[in-house]
Design a protein around this motif. Structure first.
Motif, PDB file in Angstrom:
ATOM      1  N   LEU A  86     -57.270  48.563  -7.369  1.00 17.78           N
ATOM      2  CA  LEU A  86     -57.566  49.662  -6.606  1.00 17.78           C
ATOM      3  C   LEU A  86     -56.278  50.115  -5.934  1.00 17.78           C
ATOM      4  O   LEU A  86     -55.181  49.628  -5.506  1.00 17.78           O
TER       5      LEU A  86
ATOM      6  N   THR B 118     -65.019  45.870  -2.803  1.00 24.41           N
ATOM      7  CA  THR B 118     -65.351  46.564  -4.089  1.00 24.41           C
ATOM      8  C   THR B 118     -66.798  45.978  -4.411  1.00 24.41           C
ATOM      9  O   THR B 118     -66.953  44.748  -4.522  1.00 24.41           O
TER      10      THR B 118
ATOM     11  N   LEU C 146     -58.273  43.592  -8.589  1.00 18.38           N
ATOM     12  CA  LEU C 146     -59.420  43.055  -7.948  1.00 18.38           C
ATOM     13  C   LEU C 146     -59.660  41.772  -8.753  1.00 18.38           C
ATOM     14  O   LEU C 146     -59.029  41.271  -9.689  1.00 18.38           O
TER      15      LEU C 146
ATOM     16  N   SER D  75     -64.664  41.190 -11.376  1.00 18.95           N
ATOM     17  CA  SER D  75     -65.256  42.616 -11.391  1.00 18.95           C
ATOM     18  C   SER D  75     -65.458  43.347 -12.626  1.00 18.95           C
ATOM     19  O   SER D  75     -64.599  43.899 -13.299  1.00 18.95           O
TER      20      SER D  75
ATOM     21  N   VAL E  81     -69.145  50.855 -10.063  1.00 21.66           N
ATOM     22  CA  VAL E  81     -68.301  50.418  -9.069  1.00 21.66           C
ATOM     23  C   VAL E  81     -68.710  51.376  -7.723  1.00 21.66           C
ATOM     24  O   VAL E  81     -68.361  52.194  -8.114  1.00 21.66           O
TER      25      VAL E  81
ATOM     26  N   GLN F  60     -67.091  51.640  -3.513  1.00 19.35           N
ATOM     27  CA  GLN F  60     -65.922  51.379  -2.810  1.00 19.35           C
ATOM     28  C   GLN F  60     -66.315  51.284  -1.364  1.00 19.35           C
ATOM     29  O   GLN F  60     -66.727  52.465  -0.790  1.00 19.35           O
TER      30      GLN F  60
ATOM     31  N   LEU G  58     -59.778  53.783  -8.663  1.00 18.25           N
ATOM     32  CA  LEU G  58     -60.008  52.325  -9.121  1.00 18.25           C
ATOM     33  C   LEU G  58     -59.683  52.421 -10.864  1.00 18.25           C
ATOM     34  O   LEU G  58     -59.873  53.504 -11.512  1.00 18.25           O
TER      35      LEU G  58
END
Length: 632
Positions: free
Chosen positions: A533, A548, A591, A595, A600, A602, A619
């Motif tokens: 990130l 996340t 991350l 993940s 995704v 945020q 990201l």
């Protein structure tokens, strides 16, 4: 016939970033996160949309009053302007207090005896302010300190007439007498007595002596006597004399002359108001809703806010059992709201009015405080949503808030919904709506519409706050102290205490907490490994946390350093020279290894006491080359 060739969609399994360049598009609660525009958000709490490209923590608030007046919710509040006199009136526990600009509560109230249960509304023009509570006789003041009845009741007693041997020029006739009570300070008098006293003179040379009962109304300090010669065929009572009330139960008047033919007629449009719920001043008259006849709109005589003739009213033909819920002036039009309808009272002048239903209205108003005039019309909050009415048609402003607005209407008590308050803060170009239930937290809060951002994006730009607001006080009149005009104050639902909004960067000395929940960025059918990130921000003290969400599952909260103690422009000093730091910095965090997924989302949370700003984020991801050939 040509052949249609197909090929397998293939993603390149190389590192790439998904940037989000502008976070200030506002809320969109209708669409699923994967369909959100990248400028929009699911949560935008305590952030301001006013600065394009920078999601900045909104300005804080501070206590204005030095203490709590009552642990109960205030019943009403308004900043009043009477000529060169201005002040803040607060209604609480059935009393009205004049709050000084120092913020120190007075030891005593200026008015008491009002309802302890009903809301209190203040109506004012340049000369008078009145308190309406739908339960007690309306009270008025000309200085915000001394209060008396709004209007003067016509005399209900009976005068005593007798003949006197004093020299007079009266003819042998039968005379009729009525009188009024007068407030000399306001140059206002009541309608005449309901009982007509008569006396006949059978010989010339006699005078008439009238014993007239004095008024017990504190504002009355004089009596006006009106007579007519019945024998001569006079049909109108005309003024004979006026004098201060004598000490005692009655005052004596001696009539020796009948020279009143050119004098003023006795007033007939100075009736006292009925019980009134709320009202406004418009077109040189006051307009107010009857307390027990909820579709009846009363209005005063022109230029006479104390005169409420009994027949001066309009019964509006609301359907579906609706009633008048709000009244809002706008130019030559008075908008009268029901729950889902609007009637227009149109007045080219103060003398002629036309009542029309608004065929373009799509909603009404939740309550008397759920409307406000804005730049392009009148904003009003109804069960159907928040609209702006331009005089002909309604435009829906709250389409993006539909789930949240419906949740508030469906799950809040009707009494709470009726007390929804709205204000247009023109200094910040924001419409703020205080609601009893803010989605999805189910606690009190505000919806905030930023008009500047709305104009730029050509779509309503909403944010919200976690502020517990029951009433707004907007200082929008003639303020002699520089900087006071445009001040916005609020009162909470838990106590009678006043806060000043848009002051400082703290929550009354505590940390401000701001939250952002952005769109879901989808990799489609391809799974992807979300690796890291990147965040661009303005250095400030406080804590900044990133969370996340991959396929809706939290990957944990990660604290990102946002430059506590780092120098910004011009703040680093070495010897006698000043060195600039960075006004924009980038934070980075890898991350967790888990993940992995198809989408995704945020979340960010700032907690601190500075004007922190979040600019952009991105990201990092590595997608799989093709969709998996299995069911999950």
């Amino acid at each position: 016939m040509p052949k249609v060739a197909t090929r397998r969609a293939v993603a390149q399994p190389v590192y790439q970033t998904i940037p989000v360049g502008d976070l200030t598009g506002g809320l969109d609660l209708r669409r699923t996160p994967t369909l959100l525009d990248d400028q929009r958000s699911r949560v935008c709490r305590n952030f301001s949309l006013a600065e394009p490209g920078a999601l900045r923590v909104r300005a804080g608030y501070e206590s204005f009053t030095t203490s709590v007046l009552s642990t109960k919710t205030a019943q009403g509040a308004h900043r009043i302007y009477l000529g060169s006199t201005q002040g803040t009136l607060i209604a609480a526990n059935g009393n009205v207090y004049l709050l000084p600009d120092s913020g120190v509560w007075p030891a005593t109230s200026v008015l008491n005896g009002l309802s302890t249960a009903n809301q209190v509304y203040f109506v004012h023009d340049r000369e008078l302010v009145a308190a309406l509570d739908a339960a007690t006789t309306p009270q008025k003041s000309t200085d915000l300190v001394t209060w008396t009845r709004l209007g003067i009741a016509s005399p209900a007693g009976q005068s005593s007439l007798a003949l006197s041997s004093q020299t007079s020029t009266l003819s042998t006739s039968t005379f009729g007498l009525v009188w009024t009570y007068k407030d000399r300070g306001e140059s206002y008098e009541s309608d005449p007595s309901t009982f007509q006293s008569t006396i006949s003179l059978t010989s010339t040379g006699n005078a008439i002596v009238a014993q007239i009962p004095n008024s017990t109304d504190a504002q009355v300090d004089a009596i006006c006597v009106y007579l007519k010669n019945i024998t001569a065929g006079e049909t109108v009572y005309r003024k004979h004399s006026s004098a201060a009330q004598s000490v005692g139960a009655s005052s004596t008047f001696v009539i020796t002359s009948s020279n009143w033919s050119a004098n003023d007629e006795a007033p007939s449009t100075h009736g006292v108001p009925p019980l009134l719920a709320f009202g406004v001043s418009w077109k040189n008259r006051w307009w107010a809703r009857h307390a027990t006849e909820p579709t009846r709109l009363h209005f005063t005589e022109i230029f006479t806010p104390q005169g409420w003739p009994a027949l001066y009213y309009i019964d509006l033909p609301f359907t579906n059992g609706e009633e008048i819920t709000a009244i809002q002036p706008q130019g030559d039009t008075l908008l009268v709201f029901g729950q889902s309808q609007i009637f227009l009272v149109i007045g080219q002048t103060s003398l002629d009015f036309e009542v029309r239903p608004s065929l373009g209205a799509q909603g009404g108003a939740l309550g008397p405080r759920a409307t406000c005039a804005i730049e392009a019309g009148v904003a009003h909050a109804s069960a159907e949503g928040v609209f702006v009415f331009d005089g002909a048609t309604d435009s829906l402003l709250s389409n993006d808030l539909t789930p949240g607005w419906k949740d508030m209407v469906d799950n809040s008590p009707s009494t709470s919904v009726a007390n929804v308050a709205m204000v247009y803060d023109w200094s910040e170009k924001e419409v703020r709506i205080a609601v009893p239930r803010l989605y999805p937290r189910a606690a009190r809060g505000e919806w905030v519409l930023d008009l500047s951002r709305t104009r730029e994006s050509e779509a309503p730009a909403w944010a919200d706050t976690d502020r517990n607001v029951s009433l707004y006080i907007f200082w929008d009149g003639d303020e002699p102290v520089q900087g006071n005009r445009g001040k916005l104050q609020t009162l909470p639902s838990t106590a009678t205490k006043v806060f000043t909004e848009s002051e400082g960067t703290t929550a009354d000395g505590a940390n401000m907490s701001a939250e952002y929940n952005g769109p879901a960025l989808s990799a489609g059918l391809h799974r992807a490994r979300f690796t890291d990130l990147h965040v661009e921000y303005e250095p400030h003290a406080g804590s900044f946390t990133a969370e996340t969400m991959v396929d809706g599952v939290s990957q944990g909260q990660i604290s990102i350093s946002i430059g506590t103690g780092l120098a910004s422009y011009g703040s680093a000093v070495y010897g006698v020279d000043s060195y600039g730091g960075s006004g924009r910095r980038k934070g980075y965090t890898p991350l967790p290894l888990g993940s992995d997924g198809r989408s995704v989302q945020q979340n960010f949370v700032y907690d601190g006491q500075e004007s922190f700003a979040l600019f952009t984020y991105a990201l990092g991801m590595v997608p799989e080359p093709q969709p998996r050939q299995m069911s999950e």
